[in-house]
Motif scaffolding. Structure first.
Motif, PDB file in Angstrom:
ATOM      1  N   LEU A  45       3.516  68.885  28.600  1.00 40.28           N
ATOM      2  CA  LEU A  45       3.503  67.655  29.325  1.00 40.28           C
ATOM      3  C   LEU A  45       2.570  67.640  30.503  1.00 40.28           C
ATOM      4  CD1 LEU A  45       5.224  65.134  30.064  1.00 40.28           C
ATOM      5  CD2 LEU A  45       6.418  66.656  31.816  1.00 40.28           C
ATOM      6  N   THR A  46       1.765  66.459  29.930  1.00 42.69           N
ATOM      7  CA  THR A  46       0.463  66.059  31.026  1.00 42.69           C
ATOM      8  C   THR A  46       0.526  64.638  31.044  1.00 42.69           C
ATOM      9  OG1 THR A  46      -1.181  65.912  29.313  1.00 42.69           O
ATOM     10  CG2 THR A  46      -0.967  67.970  30.364  1.00 42.69           C
ATOM     11  N   ALA A  47       0.113  64.125  32.267  1.00 38.49           N
ATOM     12  CA  ALA A  47       0.001  62.715  32.613  1.00 38.49           C
ATOM     13  C   ALA A  47      -0.817  62.443  33.471  1.00 38.49           C
ATOM     14  CB  ALA A  47       1.448  62.258  33.256  1.00 38.49           C
ATOM     15  N   ASP A  48      -1.930  61.556  33.216  1.00 37.14           N
ATOM     16  CA  ASP A  48      -2.878  60.869  34.213  1.00 37.14           C
ATOM     17  C   ASP A  48      -2.286  59.729  34.677  1.00 37.14           C
ATOM     18  OD1 ASP A  48      -4.884  62.886  33.528  1.00 37.14           O
ATOM     19  OD2 ASP A  48      -5.059  62.140  31.650  1.00 37.14           O
ATOM     20  N   ILE A  49      -2.176  59.679  35.813  1.00 38.25           N
ATOM     21  CA  ILE A  49      -1.641  58.216  36.652  1.00 38.25           C
ATOM     22  C   ILE A  49      -2.781  57.825  37.637  1.00 38.25           C
ATOM     23  CG2 ILE A  49       0.308  57.555  37.915  1.00 38.25           C
ATOM     24  CD1 ILE A  49       2.148  59.561  36.572  1.00 38.25           C
ATOM     25  N   THR A  50      -2.551  56.492  37.777  1.00 31.78           N
ATOM     26  CA  THR A  50      -3.335  55.645  38.846  1.00 31.78           C
ATOM     27  C   THR A  50      -2.195  54.997  39.603  1.00 31.78           C
ATOM     28  OG1 THR A  50      -5.341  55.634  37.574  1.00 31.78           O
ATOM     29  CG2 THR A  50      -5.223  54.337  39.490  1.00 31.78           C
ATOM     30  N   VAL A  51      -2.264  55.273  41.053  1.00 32.83           N
ATOM     31  CA  VAL A  51      -1.326  54.364  41.760  1.00 32.83           C
ATOM     32  C   VAL A  51      -2.130  53.374  42.507  1.00 32.83           C
ATOM     33  CG1 VAL A  51       0.597  54.425  43.614  1.00 32.83           C
ATOM     34  CG2 VAL A  51       0.136  56.388  41.989  1.00 32.83           C
ATOM     35  N   HIS A  52      -1.829  52.109  42.063  1.00 33.52           N
ATOM     36  CA  HIS A  52      -2.613  50.961  42.656  1.00 33.52           C
ATOM     37  C   HIS A  52      -1.897  50.155  43.750  1.00 33.52           C
ATOM     38  CE1 HIS A  52      -5.798  50.865  39.553  1.00 33.52           C
ATOM     39  NE2 HIS A  52      -4.595  50.999  38.678  1.00 33.52           N
ATOM     40  N   PRO A  53      -2.533  49.602  45.014  1.00 33.68           N
ATOM     41  CA  PRO A  53      -1.810  48.786  45.633  1.00 33.68           C
ATOM     42  C   PRO A  53      -1.171  47.516  44.972  1.00 33.68           C
ATOM     43  CG  PRO A  53      -3.763  49.476  46.823  1.00 33.68           C
ATOM     44  CD  PRO A  53      -3.860  49.975  45.284  1.00 33.68           C
ATOM     45  N   TRP A  54       0.017  47.262  45.089  1.00 35.55           N
ATOM     46  CA  TRP A  54       0.485  45.842  44.540  1.00 35.55           C
ATOM     47  C   TRP A  54       1.292  45.396  45.414  1.00 35.55           C
ATOM     48  CZ3 TRP A  54       5.481  44.852  42.889  1.00 35.55           C
ATOM     49  CH2 TRP A  54       5.280  43.626  41.833  1.00 35.55           C
ATOM     50  N   LEU A  55       1.048  43.811  45.969  1.00 30.50           N
ATOM     51  CA  LEU A  55       1.838  43.196  46.961  1.00 30.50           C
ATOM     52  C   LEU A  55       2.074  44.078  48.127  1.00 30.50           C
ATOM     53  CD1 LEU A  55       4.381  41.518  44.572  1.00 30.50           C
ATOM     54  CD2 LEU A  55       2.340  40.694  45.370  1.00 30.50           C
ATOM     55  N   ASP A  56       3.339  44.368  48.509  1.00 26.66           N
ATOM     56  CA  ASP A  56       3.529  45.216  49.756  1.00 26.66           C
ATOM     57  C   ASP A  56       3.735  46.756  49.051  1.00 26.66           C
ATOM     58  OD1 ASP A  56       5.820  44.082  48.865  1.00 26.66           O
ATOM     59  OD2 ASP A  56       6.986  44.111  50.862  1.00 26.66           O
ATOM     60  N   GLY A  57       3.772  47.035  47.960  1.00 28.02           N
ATOM     61  CA  GLY A  57       4.393  48.319  47.365  1.00 28.02           C
ATOM     62  C   GLY A  57       3.242  48.817  46.349  1.00 28.02           C
ATOM     63  N   ALA A  58       3.579  49.304  45.297  1.00 29.88           N
ATOM     64  CA  ALA A  58       2.316  50.039  44.585  1.00 29.88           C
ATOM     65  C   ALA A  58       2.896  49.712  42.983  1.00 29.88           C
ATOM     66  CB  ALA A  58       2.429  51.455  44.519  1.00 29.88           C
ATOM     67  N   GLU A  59       1.654  49.729  42.230  1.00 31.04           N
ATOM     68  CA  GLU A  59       1.783  49.789  40.889  1.00 31.04           C
ATOM     69  C   GLU A  59       1.359  51.149  40.231  1.00 31.04           C
ATOM     70  OE1 GLU A  59       0.588  46.595  37.387  1.00 31.04           O
ATOM     71  OE2 GLU A  59      -1.004  47.388  38.717  1.00 31.04           O
ATOM     72  N   ILE A  60       2.261  51.714  39.274  1.00 31.36           N
ATOM     73  CA  ILE A  60       2.077  53.011  38.782  1.00 31.36           C
ATOM     74  C   ILE A  60       1.773  52.818  37.311  1.00 31.36           C
ATOM     75  CG2 ILE A  60       2.947  55.307  38.402  1.00 31.36           C
ATOM     76  CD1 ILE A  60       5.243  54.566  40.490  1.00 31.36           C
ATOM     77  N   LEU A  61       0.250  53.146  36.905  1.00 29.36           N
ATOM     78  CA  LEU A  61      -0.147  52.844  35.753  1.00 29.36           C
ATOM     79  C   LEU A  61      -0.614  54.465  35.113  1.00 29.36           C
ATOM     80  CD1 LEU A  61      -2.033  49.599  36.078  1.00 29.36           C
ATOM     81  CD2 LEU A  61       0.170  49.937  35.188  1.00 29.36           C
TER      82      LEU A  61
END
Length: 176
Positions: A45-61
């Protein structure tokens, strides 16, 4: 519920921009995750994740790759299968004006559009548990009725007459 593995990030860490992470649990942790989601084992199990600022929270892609071992629903033999999927979640802090209103959902009929993104999750605090989102996406991608490649269901129905009148016919005799 106590999670098998926690990999977290705080919303404040996004103030300088997106954060990139590679999540790769060790063998012991993968065994705990496998038990949590109902697998025989989780060899990779591996994952490459980028967490971006989104509105007043975050977007996890991101994207994950895994190898899961499940039990075939036909032959009852264990088999391994590769899984790969995208990860896309949005989160907002509690009390956010961008959070879905609980009272609105209870009193108003909402229309569901499968092409629209899901409403954001509301965080309990400033911490985002990325491992929980990864495990959730893994569980969603697993086949709930796994079938080993090449496994076939060979059912041959009994051809004898099973009606209640067939039993009476036997009691009466064939020639009468």
């Amino acid at each position: 519920m106590k999670r098998a593995w926690r990999q977290t990030i705080r919303l404040g860490e996004l103030s300088k921009g997106p954060v990139k992470l590679r999540l790769e649990p060790d063998a012991e942790t993968r065994a705990l995750i496998a038990r949590e989601v109902g697998l025989e084992s989780l060899p990779a199990l591996t994952a490459d994740i980028t967490v971006h600022p989104w509105l007043d929270g975050a977007e996890i892609l991101g994207q994950f790759d895994a190898v899961v071992e499940q039990i075939c629903g036909v032959s009852l033999e264990p088999f391994e299968q590769a899984l790969s999927a995208d990860i896309e979640f949005r989160v907002v802090p509690a009390g956010s004006p961008n959070a879905p209103a609980e009272s609105e959902a209870a009193t108003v009929e909402l229309e569901f559009d499968p092409d629209e993104p899901d409403p954001p999750d509301v965080l309990a605090d400033e911490e985002i548990d990325l491992s929980a989102y990864l495990i959730e996406q893994l569980a969603l991608e697993m086949d709930p009725f796994p079938r080993k490649p090449g496994a076939t269901f060979d059912y041959v129905p009994d051809t004898t007459d099973l009606s209640p009148f067939a039993a009476l016919k036997k009691l009466k005799g064939e020639g009468e």
